[in-house]
Enzyme design. Structure first.
Site, short mmCIF file in Angstrom:
data_model
loop_
_atom_site.label_atom_id
_atom_site.label_comp_id
_atom_site.label_asym_id
_atom_site.label_seq_id
_atom_site.Cartn_x
_atom_site.Cartn_y
_atom_site.Cartn_z
N LYS A 13 -5.54 49.68 -1.99
CA LYS A 13 -4.73 50.42 -2.98
C LYS A 13 -4.35 49.54 -4.16
CE LYS A 13 -1.45 51.40 0.03
NZ LYS A 13 -1.88 50.81 1.32
N ARG A 127 -7.28 37.73 3.66
CA ARG A 127 -6.92 37.94 2.26
C ARG A 127 -5.99 36.86 1.70
NH1 ARG A 127 -3.78 43.60 1.06
NH2 ARG A 127 -1.99 42.94 2.27
N ARG A 173 2.49 47.26 11.12
CA ARG A 173 2.27 48.00 9.87
C ARG A 173 1.34 49.18 10.09
NH1 ARG A 173 0.39 42.95 6.70
NH2 ARG A 173 -0.21 44.29 4.97
P1 ADP Z 1 0.59 46.94 2.67
O1 ADP Z 1 0.22 48.28 2.10
O2 ADP Z 1 -0.50 45.93 2.49
O3 ADP Z 1 1.13 46.98 4.06
P2 ADP Z 1 2.83 46.63 0.77
O4 ADP Z 1 2.74 45.50 -0.16
O5 ADP Z 1 2.68 48.00 0.20
O6 ADP Z 1 1.76 46.30 1.86
O7 ADP Z 1 4.20 46.60 1.58
C1 ADP Z 1 4.64 45.46 2.27
C2 ADP Z 1 5.90 45.78 3.08
O8 ADP Z 1 6.95 46.22 2.19
C3 ADP Z 1 5.75 46.94 4.07
O9 ADP Z 1 5.20 46.53 5.31
C4 ADP Z 1 7.21 47.41 4.18
O10 ADP Z 1 7.97 46.54 4.98
C5 ADP Z 1 7.71 47.28 2.75
N1 ADP Z 1 7.49 48.51 1.95
C6 ADP Z 1 6.71 48.62 0.84
N2 ADP Z 1 6.75 49.87 0.35
C7 ADP Z 1 7.56 50.59 1.17
C8 ADP Z 1 7.99 51.94 1.20
N3 ADP Z 1 7.57 52.84 0.29
N4 ADP Z 1 8.84 52.32 2.19
C9 ADP Z 1 9.27 51.45 3.10
N5 ADP Z 1 8.90 50.16 3.15
C10 ADP Z 1 8.05 49.72 2.20
#
Ligand code: ADP
Length: 215
Positions: A13, A127, A173
């Site tokens: 993404k 990564r 996750r």
């Molecule tokens: P990825 O999609 O690679 O898991 P992100 O960078 O989008 O990683 O998110 C990293 C962490 O940030 C998530 O595992 C969560 O803890 C938190 N996070 C990010 N966006 C959200 C969201 N919309 N709602 C809740 N937690 C979030």
């Protein structure tokens, strides 16, 4: 144009969002990046979410909706927003719908990036990211150049691995994705907003598929 990129961690993404920003004058809103920035700058909120993020659990809806609300009301002269990593729960999806409505905006498309679970684990554990510009590298398919100069920003940079890119938090996750985020696939399908692309193709082919979905 307002777009959501939906998909499990490691689906690509962030990479595709960055490409769309350049192509379409959109602003990328990544709650993951915002939360990591809050941690780095050591704000109270940043300290509060650090453990939750490292374990791979979701931060509360209240916090992430607040972050998005702040950004959406900034008038930045762009042609729309690309949401990456948000919404991740049904409550966040409802809140986003309300926020856009308040602004007189619509959601134009939700693009689901599909990648199988084994490929996700392989991608994420390999990564690393340029600390200067955020360009993403992969030990197997796109290694960090030997001279340490980033191919995107041209700077001699540090290349960092995320604290949550390890197998334990990745499992959490993935579980959070299937339990809390995957219902959004049905939610947006029912609203007629959903397009699906195969995220296992090359980055360029994925970009082309997204372009076709947005046409
Ligand atoms: P990825 O999609 O690679 O898991 P992100 O960078 O989008 O990683 O998110 C990293 C962490 O940030 C998530 O595992 C969560 O803890 C938190 N996070 C990010 N966006 C959200 C969201 N919309 N709602 C809740 N937690 C979030």
């Amino acid at each position: 144009m307002n777009i959501i990129l939906l998909g499990p961690p490691g689906a690509g993404k962030g990479t595709q969002a960055r490409r769309l920003v350049e192509e379409r004058n959109l602003v990328q809103l990544s709650t993951g990046d915002m939360l990591r920035a809050a941690r780095t700058s050591g704000t109270e909120m940043g300290q509060m979410v650090a453990g939750v993020m490292d374990r791979g659990e979701l931060v509360t809806d209240e916090i992430v909706i607040g972050l998005i609300r702040e950004q959406l009301t900034n008038d930045d002269g762009a042609d729309g927003y690309i949401f990456d990593g948000f919404p991740r729960t049904l409550a966040q999806a409802d809140a986003l719908g309300d926020l856009l409505k308040e602004l007189g905006e619509d959601l134009d498309r939700v693009v689901l990036m599909e990648v199988d679970d084994e490929a996700l684990v392989a991608r994420i554990t390999a990564r690393s990211t340029c600390a200067n510009c955020g360009e993403v590298y992969n030990d197997n398919t796109k290694p960090v150049p030997d001279d340490g100069v980033c191919v995107s920003c041209g700077e001699k940079a540090e290349f960092t691995r995320r604290a949550d890119d390890n197998e334990d938090s990745l499992k959490t996750r993935l579980l959070a994705y299937y339990k809390q985020t995957s219902p959004l696939v049905g939610y947006y399908y029912a609203k007629d907003d959903l397009s699906t692309v195969d995220g296992l193709q090359s980055m360029d082919d994925v970009s082309a598929a997204i372009r076709a979905a947005l046409a």
